[in-house]
Scaffold this motif. Structure first.
Motif, PDB file in Angstrom:
ATOM      1  N   LEU A  58      -1.864   7.896   4.704  1.00  0.00           N
ATOM      2  CA  LEU A  58      -1.237   8.878   4.808  1.00  0.00           C
ATOM      3  C   LEU A  58      -1.314  10.643   3.163  1.00  0.00           C
ATOM      4  O   LEU A  58      -2.319  11.273   4.201  1.00  0.00           O
ATOM      5  CB  LEU A  58       0.465   8.916   4.453  1.00  0.00           C
ATOM      6  N   ILE A  59      -1.366  10.050   2.308  1.00  0.00           N
ATOM      7  CA  ILE A  59      -1.782  11.352   1.419  1.00  0.00           C
ATOM      8  C   ILE A  59      -3.676  11.207   1.187  1.00  0.00           C
ATOM      9  O   ILE A  59      -4.246  12.349   1.124  1.00  0.00           O
ATOM     10  CB  ILE A  59      -1.763  11.102  -0.022  1.00  0.00           C
ATOM     11  N   PHE A  60      -4.062  10.396   1.074  1.00  0.00           N
ATOM     12  CA  PHE A  60      -5.414  10.355   0.596  1.00  0.00           C
ATOM     13  C   PHE A  60      -7.037  10.139   2.011  1.00  0.00           C
ATOM     14  O   PHE A  60      -7.588  10.857   1.672  1.00  0.00           O
ATOM     15  CB  PHE A  60      -6.059   9.381  -0.184  1.00  0.00           C
ATOM     16  N   LEU A  61      -6.638   9.823   2.859  1.00  0.00           N
ATOM     17  CA  LEU A  61      -7.055   9.025   3.984  1.00  0.00           C
ATOM     18  C   LEU A  61      -7.456  10.781   4.838  1.00  0.00           C
ATOM     19  O   LEU A  61      -8.479  11.279   4.998  1.00  0.00           O
ATOM     20  CB  LEU A  61      -7.108   7.984   4.262  1.00  0.00           C
ATOM     21  N   PRO A  62      -6.532  11.201   4.977  1.00  0.00           N
ATOM     22  CA  PRO A  62      -6.529  12.657   5.962  1.00  0.00           C
ATOM     23  C   PRO A  62      -7.885  13.599   5.056  1.00  0.00           C
ATOM     24  O   PRO A  62      -8.334  14.462   5.665  1.00  0.00           O
ATOM     25  CB  PRO A  62      -5.132  13.183   6.553  1.00  0.00           C
ATOM     26  N   PRO A  63      -7.372  14.227   4.211  1.00  0.00           N
ATOM     27  CA  PRO A  63      -8.147  15.147   3.412  1.00  0.00           C
ATOM     28  C   PRO A  63      -9.239  14.074   3.335  1.00  0.00           C
ATOM     29  O   PRO A  63     -11.007  15.813   3.435  1.00  0.00           O
ATOM     30  CB  PRO A  63      -7.242  15.722   2.587  1.00  0.00           C
ATOM     31  N   GLY A 189      -7.657   8.689  23.136  1.00  0.00           N
ATOM     32  CA  GLY A 189      -6.556   9.559  22.575  1.00  0.00           C
ATOM     33  C   GLY A 189      -6.815  10.281  21.413  1.00  0.00           C
ATOM     34  O   GLY A 189      -6.426  11.516  20.824  1.00  0.00           O
ATOM     35  N   GLY A 190      -7.192   9.450  20.492  1.00  0.00           N
ATOM     36  CA  GLY A 190      -7.246  10.002  19.185  1.00  0.00           C
ATOM     37  C   GLY A 190      -8.535  11.087  19.022  1.00  0.00           C
ATOM     38  O   GLY A 190      -8.481  12.722  18.342  1.00  0.00           O
ATOM     39  N   ILE A 191      -9.215  11.496  20.099  1.00  0.00           N
ATOM     40  CA  ILE A 191     -10.710  12.548  19.762  1.00  0.00           C
ATOM     41  C   ILE A 191      -9.356  13.730  20.471  1.00  0.00           C
ATOM     42  O   ILE A 191      -9.928  14.789  20.321  1.00  0.00           O
ATOM     43  CB  ILE A 191     -11.561  11.959  20.514  1.00  0.00           C
ATOM     44  N   GLY A 192      -9.062  13.479  21.421  1.00  0.00           N
ATOM     45  CA  GLY A 192      -8.361  14.168  22.769  1.00  0.00           C
ATOM     46  C   GLY A 192      -7.985  15.276  21.480  1.00  0.00           C
ATOM     47  O   GLY A 192      -7.487  16.396  21.006  1.00  0.00           O
ATOM     48  N   ILE A 193      -6.433  14.556  20.848  1.00  0.00           N
ATOM     49  CA  ILE A 193      -5.888  14.722  19.901  1.00  0.00           C
ATOM     50  C   ILE A 193      -5.685  15.946  18.839  1.00  0.00           C
ATOM     51  O   ILE A 193      -5.739  16.910  18.401  1.00  0.00           O
ATOM     52  CB  ILE A 193      -4.346  13.808  19.100  1.00  0.00           C
ATOM     53  N   GLY A 194      -7.823  15.056  18.377  1.00  0.00           N
ATOM     54  CA  GLY A 194      -8.410  15.910  17.416  1.00  0.00           C
ATOM     55  C   GLY A 194      -8.662  17.316  17.600  1.00  0.00           C
ATOM     56  O   GLY A 194      -8.265  18.375  17.243  1.00  0.00           O
ATOM     57  N   LEU A 195      -9.282  17.439  18.789  1.00  0.00           N
ATOM     58  CA  LEU A 195      -9.664  18.873  19.238  1.00  0.00           C
ATOM     59  C   LEU A 195      -8.834  19.197  19.634  1.00  0.00           C
ATOM     60  O   LEU A 195      -8.235  20.875  19.501  1.00  0.00           O
ATOM     61  CB  LEU A 195     -10.849  18.290  20.313  1.00  0.00           C
ATOM     62  N   LEU A 196      -8.018  18.809  19.955  1.00  0.00           N
ATOM     63  CA  LEU A 196      -6.591  19.976  20.729  1.00  0.00           C
ATOM     64  C   LEU A 196      -5.521  20.364  19.612  1.00  0.00           C
ATOM     65  O   LEU A 196      -5.919  21.931  19.590  1.00  0.00           O
ATOM     66  CB  LEU A 196      -5.224  19.564  21.612  1.00  0.00           C
ATOM     67  N   ILE A 197      -4.965  19.754  19.087  1.00  0.00           N
ATOM     68  CA  ILE A 197      -4.642  20.306  17.562  1.00  0.00           C
ATOM     69  C   ILE A 197      -5.311  21.510  16.660  1.00  0.00           C
ATOM     70  O   ILE A 197      -5.406  22.161  16.140  1.00  0.00           O
ATOM     71  CB  ILE A 197      -3.301  19.441  16.318  1.00  0.00           C
ATOM     72  N   ILE A 226      -2.544  16.426  11.740  1.00  0.00           N
ATOM     73  CA  ILE A 226      -3.814  15.595  12.663  1.00  0.00           C
ATOM     74  C   ILE A 226      -3.660  14.305  13.210  1.00  0.00           C
ATOM     75  O   ILE A 226      -3.253  13.597  14.078  1.00  0.00           O
ATOM     76  CB  ILE A 226      -5.151  16.526  12.931  1.00  0.00           C
ATOM     77  N   TYR A 227      -3.244  14.202  11.587  1.00  0.00           N
ATOM     78  CA  TYR A 227      -3.294  12.232  11.958  1.00  0.00           C
ATOM     79  C   TYR A 227      -1.991  12.101  12.363  1.00  0.00           C
ATOM     80  O   TYR A 227      -1.903  10.882  12.513  1.00  0.00           O
ATOM     81  CB  TYR A 227      -3.446  11.897   9.572  1.00  0.00           C
ATOM     82  N   LEU A 228      -0.726  12.456  11.637  1.00  0.00           N
ATOM     83  CA  LEU A 228       0.761  12.168  11.880  1.00  0.00           C
ATOM     84  C   LEU A 228       0.727  12.131  13.307  1.00  0.00           C
ATOM     85  O   LEU A 228       0.918  11.298  13.813  1.00  0.00           O
ATOM     86  CB  LEU A 228       1.341  12.966  11.357  1.00  0.00           C
ATOM     87  N   ALA A 229      -0.253  13.115  13.881  1.00  0.00           N
ATOM     88  CA  ALA A 229       0.405  13.172  15.494  1.00  0.00           C
ATOM     89  C   ALA A 229      -0.658  11.801  15.870  1.00  0.00           C
ATOM     90  O   ALA A 229       0.878  10.907  17.367  1.00  0.00           O
ATOM     91  CB  ALA A 229      -0.264  15.014  15.789  1.00  0.00           C
ATOM     92  N   SER A 236      -5.674   6.355  17.350  1.00  0.00           N
ATOM     93  CA  SER A 236      -6.828   6.399  16.171  1.00  0.00           C
ATOM     94  C   SER A 236      -6.783   7.851  14.970  1.00  0.00           C
ATOM     95  O   SER A 236      -7.059   8.800  15.736  1.00  0.00           O
ATOM     96  CB  SER A 236      -8.054   6.412  16.302  1.00  0.00           C
ATOM     97  N   GLY A 237      -5.807   8.133  14.522  1.00  0.00           N
ATOM     98  CA  GLY A 237      -5.593   8.912  13.448  1.00  0.00           C
ATOM     99  C   GLY A 237      -7.234   9.399  12.506  1.00  0.00           C
ATOM    100  O   GLY A 237      -7.449  10.591  12.155  1.00  0.00           O
ATOM    101  N   VAL A 238      -7.932   8.217  12.392  1.00  0.00           N
ATOM    102  CA  VAL A 238      -8.937   8.802  11.877  1.00  0.00           C
ATOM    103  C   VAL A 238     -10.174   9.425  12.703  1.00  0.00           C
ATOM    104  O   VAL A 238     -10.601  10.939  11.999  1.00  0.00           O
ATOM    105  CB  VAL A 238      -9.880   7.175  11.062  1.00  0.00           C
ATOM    106  N   LEU A 239     -10.311   8.439  13.346  1.00  0.00           N
ATOM    107  CA  LEU A 239     -10.925   9.710  14.591  1.00  0.00           C
ATOM    108  C   LEU A 239     -10.237  11.326  15.313  1.00  0.00           C
ATOM    109  O   LEU A 239     -10.781  12.404  15.120  1.00  0.00           O
ATOM    110  CB  LEU A 239     -11.191   9.088  16.378  1.00  0.00           C
ATOM    111  N   ALA A 240      -9.539  10.775  14.687  1.00  0.00           N
ATOM    112  CA  ALA A 240      -8.857  12.748  15.510  1.00  0.00           C
ATOM    113  C   ALA A 240      -8.881  14.097  14.083  1.00  0.00           C
ATOM    114  O   ALA A 240      -9.564  14.568  14.890  1.00  0.00           O
ATOM    115  CB  ALA A 240      -6.909  12.343  15.916  1.00  0.00           C
ATOM    116  N   VAL A 241      -8.697  13.167  13.272  1.00  0.00           N
ATOM    117  CA  VAL A 241      -8.772  14.205  11.605  1.00  0.00           C
ATOM    118  C   VAL A 241     -11.171  14.469  11.929  1.00  0.00           C
ATOM    119  O   VAL A 241     -11.129  15.517  11.709  1.00  0.00           O
ATOM    120  CB  VAL A 241      -9.050  13.464  10.759  1.00  0.00           C
ATOM    121  N   VAL A 242     -11.673  13.665  12.278  1.00  0.00           N
ATOM    122  CA  VAL A 242     -12.640  13.386  12.125  1.00  0.00           C
ATOM    123  C   VAL A 242     -13.240  14.361  13.266  1.00  0.00           C
ATOM    124  O   VAL A 242     -13.911  15.250  13.001  1.00  0.00           O
ATOM    125  CB  VAL A 242     -13.527  12.473  12.134  1.00  0.00           C
ATOM    126  N   SER A 243     -12.214  14.378  14.085  1.00  0.00           N
ATOM    127  CA  SER A 243     -13.349  15.146  15.736  1.00  0.00           C
ATOM    128  C   SER A 243     -12.532  16.677  15.053  1.00  0.00           C
ATOM    129  O   SER A 243     -13.401  17.708  15.610  1.00  0.00           O
ATOM    130  CB  SER A 243     -12.481  14.373  17.018  1.00  0.00           C
TER     131      SER A 243
END
Length: 527
Positions: A58-63, A189-197, A226-229, A236-243
């Protein structure tokens, strides 16, 4: 936590010093940091450090992922999309599968599901390690683009494998149809959520009355939200953040002011600097807890280390074979489809370097630590401590062995020729001249009257006329650069001295001039 606060302050101070040493001796800082973490653990009186895997995720990976997505070139990512996707997904899967069969055959008590779990943990190379090493050597843009693009996606694919393997080991059941549906949702879902947020935050930046500080604050919380959502809905929180990072990076000039971009860049560079330093030091500090658990199971450290060496060798061999396999596939497929640089022979040296840049890092450690202590039926999770120890050995060996030898191999192979460097410099100078010509033409065509009346505009036009006449032979020399730097330093001293002598002068004015000198020195680095 508060009792150990002085320890963490000293730890951050030590990390900065170690990074300074790493820059001085031209060694990638992750190598020195992980070794320093090991040394710190043997110092008497040092507090024990227990790493919470959820804290790392949570702390390191998203940023770290978000910043990497902002830094990468979308054009290069799209250009090399085929090989990047193959390394990020196909090669990661083949690596995990290879580890599964080897572990099943050589390590007692490892079934295929448990081996696949280990494979999912150790399969993703670490982007930070490769980037820190490549900073000291010159490699073709092709290789760096592939490594950067792969690093954005391989964490997601490996964590997906890890999750499915964890379910298979915990429940002893694996339903292919359910796994396929879950995999599809995690990716889409991960890609879609990332693009939406990401789109929502872009509108916040664009239409809310924000300033640079508010914009930076938004960028800091964006990857976490984005990661938490995404994780909350089991995608995938990783794909969401990356997208989201790729999308917002590509749109940055439409919703962020220049001030926000410049200040935000500095803030993010400092944040990533601290996070990277902490995470690699924590890897070294985690060894005592891992070895303590191994001893409780009665497993010899010597034998466990041998297993770690075996898995490391498998990872290196599979990645190198995959790199050459990608070259062969490209040579074949360019006869049927258009591929990037389809007319160029990639040679034998480049694929080996790509294969050798397989250092493991934070994601592997966090995944290993996140293995539950007990199964769903209450029994202890099989081989948990051995898996964590093997993961640590893999991280240590790949960082030290591959990390220390990679710069030597790159220099030995001499991947960038003098002709290629000259061509890159020529392209840079050509764009510089064309840009000056465009600016001058636009000014003369649209603001002719103002140009004749305004001295500042005349000065700007003269500067562009001079730039238009420059060519590659008029680059600033080392002697001129040194003189200019000396002048800037003398100006700083004069400003500081004047600020001390003249009590009536507003210090903010002095700081504005000092900042201007800093910007001039930064521009000099690109001249």
């Amino acid at each position: 936590m508060l009792d150990n606060f002085p320890f963490y302050l000293i730890l951050i101070f030590a990390i900065v010093l170690i990074m300074m040493v790493a820059d001085k001796i031209k060694v990638a800082y992750p190598i020195l940091l992980i070794l320093a973490g090991l040394v710190i653990t043997i110092i008497p009186g040092i507090p024990s450090v227990e790493i919470d895997p959820h804290f790392i995720f949570l702390i390191f990976l998203p940023p770290l992922l978000y910043e990497a997505a902002w830094s990468i070139s979308w054009k290069e990512l799209w250009k090399w999309r085929r090989i990047i996707l193959s390394f990020a997904f196909v090669v990661v899967f083949l690596t995990a599968l290879s580890v599964a069969f080897v572990a099943n055959y050589f390590i007692p008590g490892f079934g295929l599901a448990l081996g696949f779990l280990l494979g999912g943990i150790v399969s993703p190379p670490d982007a930070v390690s490769a980037g820190a090493i490549l900073k000291f050597v010159k490699v073709p843009r092709t290789i760096s683009s592939i490594l950067e693009g792969e690093s954005l996606l391989n964490d997601a694919s490996s964590l997906i494998i890890f999750r499915f393997a964890l379910v298979a080991v915990s429940t002893t059941q694996f339903v292919l149809s359910e796994a396929a549906v879950s995999l599809t949702w995690m990716v889409i879902g991960g890609i879609g959520i990332g693009l939406l947020i990401g789109w929502i935050f872009m509108k916040f930046h664009k239409y809310l009355p924000t300033d640079a500080n508010m914009d930076i604050a938004f960028t800091l919380i964006t990857p976490y939200i984005i990661y938490l959502a995404a994780e909350e809905v089991h995608s995938s929180g990783v794909l969401a953040v990356v997208s989201a990072g790729l999308y917002l990076s590509n749109k940055r000039h439409t919703f962020l002011s220049s001030t926000s971009r410049v200040r935000g860049y500095n803030v993010w560079q400092s944040l990533v600097f601290v996070l990277n330093g902490l995470v690699f030091t924590l890897i070294g500090l985690s060894l005592p807890a891992i070895t303590a658990g191994l001893k409780t199971e009665g497993v010899s450290l010597y034998v466990a280390f041998g297993y770690g060496v075996l898995i490391t060798v498998v990872l290196i061999i599979v990645r190198i074979l995959a790199a050459y396999g990608a070259v062969i596939t490209t040579l074949i497929m360019r006869n049927f489809i258009k591929v990037a640089d389809g007319g160029r022979n990639p040679g034998m040296k480049g694929p080996f370097i790509i294969g050798w840049t397989g250092m493991r890092g934070v994601v592997s450690l966090a995944a290993a630590l996140s293995i539950p202590v007990y199964l769903n039926n209450g029994n202890p999770f099989p081989q948990r401590n051995l898996i964590m120890f093997i993961t640590f050995v893999v991280i240590l060996l790949t960082l030290v062995v591959q990390g220390l030898t990679l710069p030597y191999l790159i220099r030995k192979f001499n991947l960038i020729s003098e002709e290629e460097e000259a061509a890159q410099q020529l392209a840079y100078n050509t764009i510089k001249q064309e840009l000056a010509e465009f600016a001058l033409t636009h000014l003369e065509s649209n603001y002719g009257q103002a140009l004749a009346q305004q001295p500042v505009l005349k000065k700007m036009a003269n500067k562009w006329k001079e730039s238009k006449l420059l060519n590659e032979d008029t680059d600033i020399t080392a002697e001129c650069r040194g003189i200019y730097l000396d002048v800037l330093n003398q100006q700083r001293k004069w400003l500081i001295k004047k600020n001390k002598k003249d009590e009536a002068i507003d210090e903010s004015i002095i700081r504005r001039h000092l900042h201007h000198l800093d910007m001039e020195e930064e521009k000099l680095k690109f001249m």
